[in-house]
Scaffold this motif. Structure first.
Motif, PDB file in Angstrom:
ATOM      1  N   ALA A  18       0.825  -1.212   0.000  1.00  0.00           N
ATOM      2  CA  ALA A  18       0.000   0.000   0.000  1.00  0.00           C
ATOM      3  C   ALA A  18       0.861   1.265   0.000  1.00  0.00           C
ATOM      4  CB  ALA A  18      -0.929   0.006   1.207  1.00  0.00           C
ATOM      5  N   GLU A  19       0.422   2.256  -0.776  1.00  0.00           N
ATOM      6  CA  GLU A  19       1.100   3.557  -0.774  1.00  0.00           C
ATOM      7  C   GLU A  19       0.278   4.623  -0.067  1.00  0.00           C
ATOM      8  OE1 GLU A  19       1.759   5.228  -4.592  1.00  0.00           O
ATOM      9  OE2 GLU A  19      -0.335   5.055  -5.252  1.00  0.00           O
ATOM     10  N   ASP A  20      -0.900   4.261   0.454  1.00  0.00           N
ATOM     11  CA  ASP A  20      -1.745   5.254   1.118  1.00  0.00           C
ATOM     12  C   ASP A  20      -1.975   4.933   2.592  1.00  0.00           C
ATOM     13  OD1 ASP A  20      -3.297   3.043   0.678  1.00  0.00           O
ATOM     14  OD2 ASP A  20      -5.018   4.123  -0.132  1.00  0.00           O
ATOM     15  N   ILE A  21      -1.085   4.132   3.175  1.00  0.00           N
ATOM     16  CA  ILE A  21      -1.080   3.900   4.617  1.00  0.00           C
ATOM     17  C   ILE A  21       0.280   4.347   5.134  1.00  0.00           C
ATOM     18  CG2 ILE A  21      -1.269   2.218   6.477  1.00  0.00           C
ATOM     19  CD1 ILE A  21      -3.017   0.523   4.692  1.00  0.00           C
ATOM     20  N   ILE A  22       0.268   5.331   6.016  1.00  0.00           N
ATOM     21  CA  ILE A  22       1.503   5.947   6.507  1.00  0.00           C
ATOM     22  C   ILE A  22       1.787   5.473   7.921  1.00  0.00           C
ATOM     23  CG2 ILE A  22       2.720   8.118   6.870  1.00  0.00           C
ATOM     24  CD1 ILE A  22       1.804   7.635   3.980  1.00  0.00           C
ATOM     25  N   SER A  73       5.049   5.522   3.718  1.00  0.00           N
ATOM     26  CA  SER A  73       4.131   4.470   3.306  1.00  0.00           C
ATOM     27  C   SER A  73       4.896   3.160   3.162  1.00  0.00           C
ATOM     28  CB  SER A  73       3.481   4.822   1.970  1.00  0.00           C
ATOM     29  OG  SER A  73       4.437   4.780   0.922  1.00  0.00           O
ATOM     30  N   TYR A 102       4.823   1.394   0.599  1.00  0.00           N
ATOM     31  CA  TYR A 102       5.376   1.418  -0.756  1.00  0.00           C
ATOM     32  C   TYR A 102       6.724   2.142  -0.773  1.00  0.00           C
ATOM     33  CZ  TYR A 102       5.806   2.259  -5.765  1.00  0.00           C
ATOM     34  OH  TYR A 102       6.282   2.310  -7.056  1.00  0.00           O
ATOM     35  N   THR A 103       6.804   3.272  -0.063  1.00  0.00           N
ATOM     36  CA  THR A 103       8.071   4.012  -0.016  1.00  0.00           C
ATOM     37  C   THR A 103       9.150   3.193   0.676  1.00  0.00           C
ATOM     38  OG1 THR A 103       6.930   6.144  -0.018  1.00  0.00           O
ATOM     39  CG2 THR A 103       9.189   6.119   0.804  1.00  0.00           C
ATOM     40  N   ASN A 105      -3.842   0.952  -3.365  1.00  0.00           N
ATOM     41  CA  ASN A 105      -4.546   2.056  -2.720  1.00  0.00           C
ATOM     42  C   ASN A 105      -5.833   1.540  -2.099  1.00  0.00           C
ATOM     43  OD1 ASN A 105      -3.205   4.845  -3.412  1.00  0.00           O
ATOM     44  ND2 ASN A 105      -3.017   3.577  -5.251  1.00  0.00           N
ATOM     45  N   PRO A 134      -4.771   9.483   2.632  1.00  0.00           N
ATOM     46  CA  PRO A 134      -4.001   8.403   3.240  1.00  0.00           C
ATOM     47  C   PRO A 134      -4.369   8.194   4.705  1.00  0.00           C
ATOM     48  CG  PRO A 134      -2.569   9.880   2.010  1.00  0.00           C
ATOM     49  CD  PRO A 134      -3.906  10.541   2.080  1.00  0.00           C
ATOM     50  N   ARG A 189      -3.093   7.659   8.256  1.00  0.00           N
ATOM     51  CA  ARG A 189      -1.846   7.920   8.976  1.00  0.00           C
ATOM     52  C   ARG A 189      -1.880   7.222  10.333  1.00  0.00           C
ATOM     53  NH1 ARG A 189       1.498  11.803   7.237  1.00  0.00           N
ATOM     54  NH2 ARG A 189       2.273  12.123   9.354  1.00  0.00           N
TER      55      ARG A 189
END
Length: 290
Positions: free
Chosen positions: A167-171, A210, A212-213, A242, A248, A250
């Motif tokens: 996931a790129e929208d979970i921080i 995230s 993904y990062t 996503n 996102p 957080r």
């Protein structure tokens, strides 16, 4: 100080063993499973019992969550009977909806998910029945070995050329198992010296990112190191997922209280990650050497 650690295969249990081996003031007794016998506890007479977290409880099978909760409550009864402090580590996923600002320790999670609510019930029982307890909420753990060693799973998937979906929208704040082990032993050493600072604490790495990062950084640094070793590897690609289309989610823990009470500083996950990748590459180079 003598500590009894449950769930020997867990990545945090292995990290605690490594940290204890580097010290002369901490003895560990590590049990294979999660069951604690009262007579065994009385015989060992540890200064604390420590239970590693259930990894990714929001994705776990309900039976696994129930078994973990019941095991913790069984340990609670034993610790009550023999007046032994209980340390229970839990995942930040209990904060199911996250928050716009860093989450303080006094905020008790209130998830909608039935599995996560079962763990909240257990946490409430720990707070009510055991005066000397630490509930330590952790960011996502990463390590090179052991159950729940997220980094190893990432590296193995990338090295096999398979796609990594994340996931790129979970921080959140990735957290090194080694840094948690160092902090927990330090906290308990201070408790043994009279700190008397029981309660709930947050512990996570610095720099919210995230998943993904985080995976992208792992992939880039791994490729750079392999190139430096003269090794060619067709690493797997990343697929961004996503789940929260509006904004996102957080899940960032405010770790101020553990700093104020014990002087424990958060460790930058990028530095911890770099150190672990160096260790992994050294082992990989030795294994692949002709």
């Amino acid at each position: 100080m003598k500590l009894l650690i449950l769930d020997a295969p867990h990545c945090l249990s292995l990290a605690l063993a490594r940290e204890a081996n580097r010290r002369g003031d901490t003895e560990l007794v590590i049990e294979e499973g999660m069951l604690l016998d009262p007579d065994r506890l009385a015989e060992m007479a540890p200064d604390a019992v420590l239970i590693p977290p259930l990894v990714q409880p929001s994705d776990a099978d309900p039976s696994a969550v129930m078994a973990h909760a019941e095991a913790v409550e069984g340990c609670l009864e034993c610790c009550q009977r023999h007046d032994v402090p209980l340390v229970w580590c839990v995942s930040d996923q209990l904060y199911e909806d996250g928050a716009d600002t860093p989450i303080d320790e006094h905020v008790i999670p209130s998830p909608r998910d039935e599995n996560l609510r079962r763990l909240i019930v257990t946490g409430n029982r720990v707070r009510e029945r055991c005066a000397r307890h630490l509930i330590v909420r952790l960011g996502p753990l990463f390590a090179l070995e052991g159950a729940g060693a997220w980094l190893t799973e990432l590296i193995d998937t990338l090295m096999a050329g398979r796609q990594v979906r994340v996931a790129e929208d979970i921080i959140f704040c990735p957290t090194s198992a080694d840094s948690v082990a160092l902090a927990l032993i330090g906290m308990l050493q201070q408790q043994g010296c009279g700190a008397d600072a029981w309660g709930a604490y947050h512990l996570a790495g610095t720099e919210p990112v995230s998943g993904y990062t985080f995976a992208s950084v792992v992939r880039t640094q791994l490729a750079t190191r392999l190139e430096g070793l003269g090794r060619q590897a067709a690493l797997g690609e990343l697929k961004a997922l996503n789940h929260h289309h509006d904004q996102p989610l957080r899940r960032v823990l405010n770790c101020r209280r553990v700093l104020d009470a014990f002087g424990v500083h958060q460790k930058p996950w990028r530095l911890e990650l770099g150190r672990m990748l160096d260790t992994w590459c050294q082992a990989y180079q030795a294994q692949e050497a002709p």
